[in-house]
Design a protein around this motif. Structure first.
Motif, PDB file in Angstrom:
ATOM      1  N   GLU A 114      -3.574  -3.757   7.002  1.00 20.41           N
ATOM      2  CA  GLU A 114      -3.980  -3.316   8.328  1.00 20.41           C
ATOM      3  C   GLU A 114      -3.026  -3.830   9.401  1.00 20.41           C
ATOM      4  O   GLU A 114      -2.852  -5.035   9.579  1.00 20.41           O
ATOM      5  CB  GLU A 114      -5.396  -3.804   8.623  1.00 20.41           C
ATOM      6  CG  GLU A 114      -5.992  -3.197   9.861  1.00 20.41           C
ATOM      7  CD  GLU A 114      -7.447  -3.600  10.040  1.00 20.41           C
ATOM      8  OE1 GLU A 114      -7.833  -3.839  11.179  1.00 20.41           O
ATOM      9  OE2 GLU A 114      -8.159  -3.692   9.031  1.00 20.41           O
ATOM     10  N   ASN A 115      -2.366  -2.894  10.083  1.00 29.03           N
ATOM     11  CA  ASN A 115      -1.437  -3.214  11.175  1.00 29.03           C
ATOM     12  C   ASN A 115      -0.315  -4.165  10.760  1.00 29.03           C
ATOM     13  O   ASN A 115       0.137  -4.977  11.561  1.00 29.03           O
ATOM     14  CB  ASN A 115      -2.179  -3.808  12.374  1.00 29.03           C
ATOM     15  CG  ASN A 115      -3.180  -2.831  12.948  1.00 29.03           C
ATOM     16  OD1 ASN A 115      -2.907  -1.644  13.031  1.00 29.03           O
ATOM     17  ND2 ASN A 115      -4.337  -3.326  13.324  1.00 29.03           N
ATOM     18  N   SER A 116       0.133  -4.073   9.517  1.00 28.55           N
ATOM     19  CA  SER A 116       1.166  -4.975   9.034  1.00 28.55           C
ATOM     20  C   SER A 116       2.196  -4.196   8.218  1.00 28.55           C
ATOM     21  O   SER A 116       1.839  -3.459   7.305  1.00 28.55           O
ATOM     22  CB  SER A 116       0.528  -6.069   8.175  1.00 28.55           C
ATOM     23  OG  SER A 116       1.494  -6.954   7.699  1.00 28.55           O
ATOM     24  N   ILE A 117       3.479  -4.368   8.578  1.00 25.05           N
ATOM     25  CA  ILE A 117       4.553  -3.745   7.809  1.00 25.05           C
ATOM     26  C   ILE A 117       5.608  -4.789   7.465  1.00 25.05           C
ATOM     27  O   ILE A 117       5.708  -5.828   8.110  1.00 25.05           O
ATOM     28  CB  ILE A 117       5.204  -2.561   8.543  1.00 25.05           C
ATOM     29  CG1 ILE A 117       5.903  -3.029   9.827  1.00 25.05           C
ATOM     30  CG2 ILE A 117       4.225  -1.449   8.809  1.00 25.05           C
ATOM     31  CD1 ILE A 117       6.858  -2.001  10.390  1.00 25.05           C
ATOM     32  N   ARG A 155       0.806  -1.212   0.000  1.00 26.27           N
ATOM     33  CA  ARG A 155       0.000   0.000   0.000  1.00 26.27           C
ATOM     34  C   ARG A 155       0.840   1.263   0.000  1.00 26.27           C
ATOM     35  O   ARG A 155       0.514   2.230  -0.646  1.00 26.27           O
ATOM     36  CB  ARG A 155      -0.925  -0.003   1.211  1.00 26.27           C
ATOM     37  CG  ARG A 155      -1.925  -1.118   1.136  1.00 26.27           C
ATOM     38  CD  ARG A 155      -2.818  -1.114   2.315  1.00 26.27           C
ATOM     39  NE  ARG A 155      -3.784  -2.189   2.167  1.00 26.27           N
ATOM     40  CZ  ARG A 155      -4.916  -2.222   2.790  1.00 26.27           C
ATOM     41  NH1 ARG A 155      -5.251  -1.265   3.612  1.00 26.27           N
ATOM     42  NH2 ARG A 155      -5.738  -3.221   2.596  1.00 26.27           N
ATOM     43  N   ASN A 179       4.041  -0.682   4.081  1.00 27.77           N
ATOM     44  CA  ASN A 179       2.756  -0.988   4.701  1.00 27.77           C
ATOM     45  C   ASN A 179       2.082  -2.022   3.807  1.00 27.77           C
ATOM     46  O   ASN A 179       1.798  -1.752   2.646  1.00 27.77           O
ATOM     47  CB  ASN A 179       1.909   0.277   4.801  1.00 27.77           C
ATOM     48  CG  ASN A 179       0.546   0.028   5.418  1.00 27.77           C
ATOM     49  OD1 ASN A 179      -0.004  -1.061   5.314  1.00 27.77           O
ATOM     50  ND2 ASN A 179       0.003   1.038   6.043  1.00 27.77           N
ATOM     51  N   THR A 180       1.841  -3.197   4.345  1.00 27.55           N
ATOM     52  CA  THR A 180       1.247  -4.278   3.550  1.00 27.55           C
ATOM     53  C   THR A 180      -0.205  -4.552   3.920  1.00 27.55           C
ATOM     54  O   THR A 180      -0.775  -5.535   3.489  1.00 27.55           O
ATOM     55  CB  THR A 180       2.058  -5.577   3.704  1.00 27.55           C
ATOM     56  OG1 THR A 180       2.069  -5.947   5.072  1.00 27.55           O
ATOM     57  CG2 THR A 180       3.468  -5.403   3.189  1.00 27.55           C
TER      58      THR A 180
END
Length: 83
Positions: free
Chosen positions: A25-28, A8, A22-23
């Motif tokens: 919701e709440n994920s990097i 994203r 940023n991949t």
């Protein structure tokens, strides 16, 4: 692996020489450029600038290539063909 990731937003973090993506919701995803760049064979030592420029100007593309087998090597080889 990267076929299932939704990239994203991404940025280059010079302090850690990393791409932060940023991949979802709440994920990097953190990609350490030094480690990825060390697997590339350069025709000339200065060719590493291709990867630093890519990381800074197009961090999502860098991330996608880093996750692909030979992706960064193929990129550097292509840049050498053009220059």
């Amino acid at each position: 692996m990267n076929n299932k990731l939704n990239f994203r937003f991404g940025m280059y973090e010079p302090a850690t020489d990393s791409i932060i993506v940023n991949t979802g919701e709440n994920s990097i995803l953190v990609i350490r450029c030094k480690e990825c760049n060390s697997s590339v064979v350069f025709d000339a030592p200065n060719d590493i600038v291709y990867l630093y420029r890519l990381a800074e100007e197009a961090p999502l593309l860098y991330a996608k290539l880093a996750l692909r087998e030979n992706g960064l090597q193929d990129y550097v080889d292509a840049m050498n063909e053009f220059n």
